[in-house]
Design a protein around this motif. Structure first.
Motif, short mmCIF file in Angstrom:
data_model
loop_
_atom_site.label_atom_id
_atom_site.label_comp_id
_atom_site.label_asym_id
_atom_site.label_seq_id
_atom_site.Cartn_x
_atom_site.Cartn_y
_atom_site.Cartn_z
N GLU A 59 -3.33 3.07 -12.15
CA GLU A 59 -3.85 2.92 -13.41
C GLU A 59 -4.59 4.41 -13.80
N LYS A 60 -5.34 4.99 -12.49
CA LYS A 60 -6.04 6.11 -12.97
C LYS A 60 -5.18 7.16 -13.19
N TYR A 62 2.38 -4.49 -9.21
CA TYR A 62 1.15 -5.34 -8.71
C TYR A 62 1.24 -6.56 -9.58
N ASN A 89 0.89 -1.19 0.00
CA ASN A 89 0.09 0.04 0.06
C ASN A 89 0.92 1.26 0.11
N THR A 104 4.76 0.73 -10.35
CA THR A 104 3.69 0.43 -9.56
C THR A 104 3.01 -0.62 -10.00
N LEU A 105 2.39 -0.35 -11.16
CA LEU A 105 1.47 -1.31 -11.87
C LEU A 105 2.28 -2.85 -12.17
N GLY A 117 -1.92 8.04 -6.14
CA GLY A 117 -2.09 6.55 -6.69
C GLY A 117 -2.29 5.40 -5.64
N ASP A 118 -1.57 5.34 -4.70
CA ASP A 118 -1.82 4.48 -3.71
C ASP A 118 -3.25 4.49 -3.12
N LYS A 119 -3.80 5.76 -3.33
CA LYS A 119 -5.24 5.60 -2.72
C LYS A 119 -6.40 5.43 -3.83
N ILE A 120 -6.08 5.77 -5.07
CA ILE A 120 -7.16 5.94 -6.06
C ILE A 120 -6.79 4.71 -7.10
N GLY A 121 -5.57 4.35 -7.28
CA GLY A 121 -4.88 3.25 -8.22
C GLY A 121 -4.14 4.01 -8.93
#
Length: 420
Positions: A286-287, A336, A136, A332-333, A280-284
């Motif tokens: 990719e967005k 994941y 996270n 980050t992606l 990005g850790d909060k909403i993703g």
């Protein structure tokens, strides 16, 4: 080797890795401002020959880095990431020192190729941190780490120019080698990794690496995104000073204005990367990735219409703020969508695509400006980034296929991290 049951202090590793990336970024950019002058010092004369050799010695490092990165990534997965950091820092220090002793341009060209072969500190630092941090916090940590190389690359040209004026061109290479050796010592003394070496026969082959991924098409799209990001950045580099001169007219401080406009995206990325990584850790991530690509398109198009250097500077600052989110979001992606056991190779493949972008970007920009105009470069670049945004959006919509890979893998390799 430390005991594998001792928790890793990932925050200390992140701090030291940041300084290592900073010193590496500074070391590389220290010599960039005067590469053509050094080529001339080594006996190359004539405008065409000087341009050709300057382009060769600049791009050959990225070319050989692209070739070597997958090999070093596989070795990192088998032997550990810390040893790859040590190998890279010490190898680059030795090569930089030898560059200061070069007697002709061929020797210099070969040494620049060796620099690419022995590089890889930053991708291995990314792989090390990615396998140790809590999931996270991936976006924030990788965004923070990216600012190390950016900050070094921003300060390096200024320091290199001052050192070259004060001490001479050859001395800058020896100073750069000393900086890289300091990076080696910091890594040796302060970074810790609990890694159990993997036998070569137990390593996955490249085909099996991709077969083990939850979503190999997405990972490939992320590699392509990395390449296009570098193409978009590099396409503007060769024409920026000339474009600024076209906008400014006959002014005495054109070099200063161009330098400022060239550096403002890096300053903006330095400020935005950790914050957007945390978001990005909060909403993703990719967005963040798709949004940043769309914003980049909306900023590149007006650059083809600006009438003054300051309008261009403001747009490039905003572009840098968006770009600061791109590579950390990609990384980050990648975290994941891969396991710790193949992280070194995944990050090294990504580095190879980045190096390919570094080589082709300036060539694309120079070709478009020569065939059409400076303003056309921004329009074509915007079109390429728009394609990337659409391609990334469609790739991120695809559900991952079912594999034997665990959907929620452990965030560490041998031991749990500690927040101490």
């Amino acid at each position: 080797m430390p005991s594998s049951d001792v928790p890793i202090n990932w925050k200390r590793n992140l701090t030291v890795a940041w300084f290592g990336c900073f010193l590496t970024g500074a070391a590389f950019s220290l010599v960039m401002p005067f590469l053509p002058l050094y080529v001339e010092l080594l006996g190359v004369t004539g405008h065409s020959a000087l341009n050709m050799w300057s382009g060769l010695v600049f791009s050959i490092t990225f070319l050989f880095s692209a070739i070597a990165s997958p090999f070093w990534g596989g070795l990192a997965d088998r032997k550990g990431r810390k040893i790859m950091l040590l190998r890279s820092a010490l190898g680059m220090a030795i090569v930089m020192a030898l560059m200061g002793l070069a007697q002709n341009v061929w020797q210099f060209l070969i040494l620049r190729a060796m620099l690419g072969l022995l590089g890889g500190f930053i991708p291995n630092a990314n792989a090390l941190i990615a396998t140790q941090i809590p999931r996270n916090k991936s976006g924030w940590a990788l965004g923070t780490l990216s600012t190390g190389g950016v900050a070094g690359a921003l300060l390096g040209p200024l320091a290199g120019g001052l050192l070259a004026d004060s001490w001479g061109l050859r001395m800058v290479f020896f100073i750069t080698a000393s900086v890289l050796f300091i990076c080696f010592l910091l890594t040796l003394c302060y970074i810790r990794e609990n890694f159990v070496p993997v036998a070569k026969r137990e390593m996955l082959h490249a085909k099996d690496v991709f077969a083990s991924l939850k979503n190999p098409k997405l990972v490939l799209s992320l590699f392509i995104t990395t390449m296009i990001i570098q193409v978009a950045t590099g396409s503007i580099a060769p024409i920026l000073t000339l474009y600024v001169r076209e906008l400014a007219g006959n002014v005495s401080n054109i070099a200063f204005i161009s330098g400022m406009i060239a550096s403002v995206p890096g300053v903006a990325a330095l400020l935005s990367a950790p914050r957007l990584g945390k978001l990005g850790d909060k909403i993703g991530p990719e967005k963040i990735l798709v949004a940043a690509l769309v914003i980049s398109v909306l900023l590149l198009l007006p650059m083809s219409l600006v009438q003054t250097p300051w309008q261009l500077g403001v747009l490039r600052f905003l572009l840098g703020a968006a770009d600061g989110a791109l590579l950390p979001a990609v990384q980050t992606l990648l975290v994941y969508n891969s396991t710790n056991q193949i992280a070194g190779r995944i990050f090294s493949y990504n580095q190879s695509f980045r190096d390919i972008g570094n080589v082709t970007g300036p060539l694309v920009g120079a070709a478009i400006s020569a065939s059409f105009s400076f303003r056309a470069v921004f329009c074509v670049t915007a079109g390429v980034v728009l394609f990337n945004a659409l391609y990334s959006w469609f790739s991120l919509q695809r559900p991952p296929r079912s594999t034997t890979v665990e959907s929620e893998r452990p965030r560490v390799q041998q031991t749990l991290p500690t927040d101490d």
